[in-house]
Design an enzyme around this catalytic site. Structure first.
Site, PDB file in Angstrom:
ATOM      1  N   SER A 198       0.790  -1.232   0.000  1.00 31.36           N
ATOM      2  CA  SER A 198       0.000   0.000   0.000  1.00 31.36           C
ATOM      3  C   SER A 198       0.821   1.281   0.000  1.00 31.36           C
ATOM      4  CB  SER A 198      -0.989   0.001   1.161  1.00 31.36           C
ATOM      5  OG  SER A 198      -0.339   0.030   2.403  1.00 31.36           O
ATOM      6  N   LYS A 224      -6.653   3.606   8.450  1.00 34.72           N
ATOM      7  CA  LYS A 224      -5.665   4.532   7.890  1.00 34.72           C
ATOM      8  C   LYS A 224      -6.169   5.970   7.915  1.00 34.72           C
ATOM      9  CE  LYS A 224      -3.518   1.129   4.826  1.00 34.72           C
ATOM     10  NZ  LYS A 224      -3.348   0.702   3.430  1.00 34.72           N
TER      11      LYS A 224
END
Length: 190
Positions: A91, A134
């Site tokens: 990511s 996140k």
């Protein structure tokens, strides 16, 4: 939190066993022979993400108007601070790509912005996990604007309303879309 743009420093978003966190990626360019150097206790998948990001930038260097032959004349060192903390996963691809482009073009990256997303060799941005955690991590440190993969748009519906109301989301399908969001001066990739 610093708001002034910085060359080669990008805030990424990561997922850990204890929730979301921010991940700083630092890049520098120096005379060399085209090596990509990586430090910061990185797992195999993250090392591969760095290689993919580097190859992608090499493939679009003319479009980005990168005139120097960095693949022959310079080394790029990517550092992921907090070396004792293991880092792995795909990511950080867009974050790494942004750091590399920043040092090659000597353009500052916004420090009030965070990003996450896997990048492919041709610049497509693929979805990643842990979006809720996140985004909450970004919000916790005062970041109110994030770049996310387009396919993760649905994941933002899981966020608490008070965080959703404070955040600005940029959903992207290809790295080209990130250029005019992340950099302080317009960078065009036509």
């Amino acid at each position: 939190m610093q708001k002034e743009p910085k060359i080669g420093t990008v805030t990424g978003l990561a997922w850990t066993a204890v929730g979301g966190t921010t991940l700083e990626v630092q890049a520098v360019k120096m005379e060399g022979t085209g090596k990509l150097l990586l430090t910061g206790k990185l797992g195999e998948v993250m090392q591969e993400s760095a290689q993919v990001a580097y190859s992608y930038v090499r493939s679009v260097k003319d479009k980005l108007k990168i005139t120097e032959h960095f693949e022959k004349d310079y080394d790029i060192h990517l550092h992921f601070p907090e070396g004792a903390v293991p880092k792995d996963g795909s990511s950080a691809g867009v974050t790494i790509t942004t750091a590399i482009i920043s040092v090659l073009l000597q353009k500052g990256v916004r420090q009030d912005l965070a990003m996450t997303g896997e990048i492919t060799i041709n610049g497509d941005v693929l979805p990643v996990g842990g979006i809720k955690e996140k985004v909450i991590a970004a919000n916790r440190i005062g970041i109110r604007e994030v770049i996310l993969p387009f396919e993760n748009k649905v994941d933002t519906t899981l966020l608490p309303k008070e965080i959703l109301n404070e955040m600005i989301f940029h959903f992207v399908k290809n790295y080209n879309e990130i250029l005019n969001i992340a950099f302080t001066k317009e960078v065009k990739n036509k």
